[in-house]
Design a protein around this motif. Structure first.
Motif, PDB file in Angstrom:
ATOM      1  N   UNK A  38      16.118   1.272  22.443  1.00 37.82           N
ATOM      2  CA  UNK A  38      16.827   0.234  23.191  1.00 37.82           C
ATOM      3  C   UNK A  38      18.041   0.793  23.931  1.00 37.82           C
ATOM      4  N   UNK A  39      18.801   1.672  23.297  1.00 35.54           N
ATOM      5  CA  UNK A  39      20.012   2.225  23.918  1.00 35.54           C
ATOM      6  C   UNK A  39      19.678   2.969  25.220  1.00 35.54           C
ATOM      7  N   UNK A  40      18.619   3.757  25.196  1.00 39.47           N
ATOM      8  CA  UNK A  40      18.244   4.525  26.390  1.00 39.47           C
ATOM      9  C   UNK A  40      17.697   3.620  27.489  1.00 39.47           C
ATOM     10  N   UNK A  41      16.817   2.680  27.111  1.00 42.91           N
ATOM     11  CA  UNK A  41      16.162   1.851  28.125  1.00 42.91           C
ATOM     12  C   UNK A  41      17.048   0.752  28.686  1.00 42.91           C
ATOM     13  N   UNK A  42      18.152   0.435  28.038  1.00 44.19           N
ATOM     14  CA  UNK A  42      19.055  -0.572  28.593  1.00 44.19           C
ATOM     15  C   UNK A  42      20.265   0.046  29.285  1.00 44.19           C
ATOM     16  N   UNK A  43      20.337   1.364  29.335  1.00 45.38           N
ATOM     17  CA  UNK A  43      21.444   2.036  30.022  1.00 45.38           C
ATOM     18  C   UNK A  43      21.406   1.710  31.519  1.00 45.38           C
ATOM     19  N   UNK A  44      22.580   1.611  32.111  1.00 49.37           N
ATOM     20  CA  UNK A  44      22.657   1.269  33.527  1.00 49.37           C
ATOM     21  C   UNK A  44      23.112   2.443  34.398  1.00 49.37           C
ATOM     22  N   UNK A  45      23.217   3.626  33.801  1.00 56.10           N
ATOM     23  CA  UNK A  45      23.538   4.827  34.577  1.00 56.10           C
ATOM     24  C   UNK A  45      22.874   6.039  33.934  1.00 56.10           C
ATOM     25  N   UNK A  46      22.860   7.151  34.651  1.00 52.01           N
ATOM     26  CA  UNK A  46      22.187   8.362  34.178  1.00 52.01           C
ATOM     27  C   UNK A  46      22.824   8.893  32.904  1.00 52.01           C
ATOM     28  N   UNK A  47      24.144   8.925  32.867  1.00 54.98           N
ATOM     29  CA  UNK A  47      24.844   9.447  31.692  1.00 54.98           C
ATOM     30  C   UNK A  47      24.483   8.635  30.444  1.00 54.98           C
ATOM     31  N   UNK A  48      24.432   7.314  30.565  1.00 57.86           N
ATOM     32  CA  UNK A  48      24.072   6.449  29.447  1.00 57.86           C
ATOM     33  C   UNK A  48      22.631   6.651  28.997  1.00 57.86           C
ATOM     34  N   UNK A  49      21.724   6.849  29.954  1.00 56.20           N
ATOM     35  CA  UNK A  49      20.319   7.081  29.613  1.00 56.20           C
ATOM     36  C   UNK A  49      20.148   8.410  28.881  1.00 56.20           C
ATOM     37  N   UNK A  50      20.824   9.452  29.364  1.00 51.25           N
ATOM     38  CA  UNK A  50      20.757  10.766  28.710  1.00 51.25           C
ATOM     39  C   UNK A  50      21.338  10.668  27.297  1.00 51.25           C
ATOM     40  N   UNK A  51      22.449   9.964  27.152  1.00 53.24           N
ATOM     41  CA  UNK A  51      23.062   9.778  25.830  1.00 53.24           C
ATOM     42  C   UNK A  51      22.115   9.003  24.906  1.00 53.24           C
TER      43      UNK A  51
END
Length: 155
Positions: A38-51
């Motif tokens: 959920x954390x990766x797929x709900x990220x709204x920027x590249x840095x958040x998705x990578x994290x």
């Protein structure tokens, strides 16, 4: 209907059928449903998705081949092909920063398999598309701008 609700209903139906057919035991079905990141797929920027995928940052790499059209006439079906010459690739993901959710798709690559993914994605509008490859525990990217003439995410 809410897209997350649809996804959960589809997954629940498929897992329920697999359990009733004896293909899966109930505890395996619950474990499969819990694997959604959920954390990766709900990220709204590249840095958040990578994290969300477990990384700190991603480095540019010329060993990633991202094939996509320069212009997509329909953002609902944009063909993407990603391959890599990096060693020990365990994951390939596709990120579109201008989509409502940046992480568009993520594929686990089994050991000993060719790191190659071919799929179609939705794009809401013109954006850079990033191929994110996890190799030896580190993340690497390649990107390409795709111009979309007709949006696919509700536009």
């Amino acid at each position: 209907m809410n897209q997350q609700r649809r996804t959960v209903l589809k997954l629940g139906t498929i897992l329920g059928l697999a359990v009733s057919a004896g293909i899966l035991r109930p505890e395996e079905a619950l474990a499969a449903q819990a694997q959604w990141n959920e954390k990766a797929f709900t990220a709204t920027d590249i840095k958040g998705a990578v994290a969300g995928l477990g990384g700190d940052a991603a480095s540019e790499s010329d060993k990633i081949n991202l094939e996509a059209p320069d212009i997509a006439e329909n953002g609902a079906v944009v063909p993407i092909v990603i391959s890599s010459d990096l060693p020990e690739v365990t994951q390939i993901s596709i990120l579109v920063p201008k989509n409502p959710n940046t992480l568009t798709a993520s594929f686990d690559i089994p050991e000993g398999t060719l790191p190659y993914v071919s799929t179609r994605i939705k794009m809401g509008g013109t954006s850079d598309v990033y191929a994110l490859v996890k190799s030896q525990g580190k993340f690497y990217t390649a990107h390409k701008e795709i111009k979309v003439t007709l949006g696919g995410c509700g536009g």
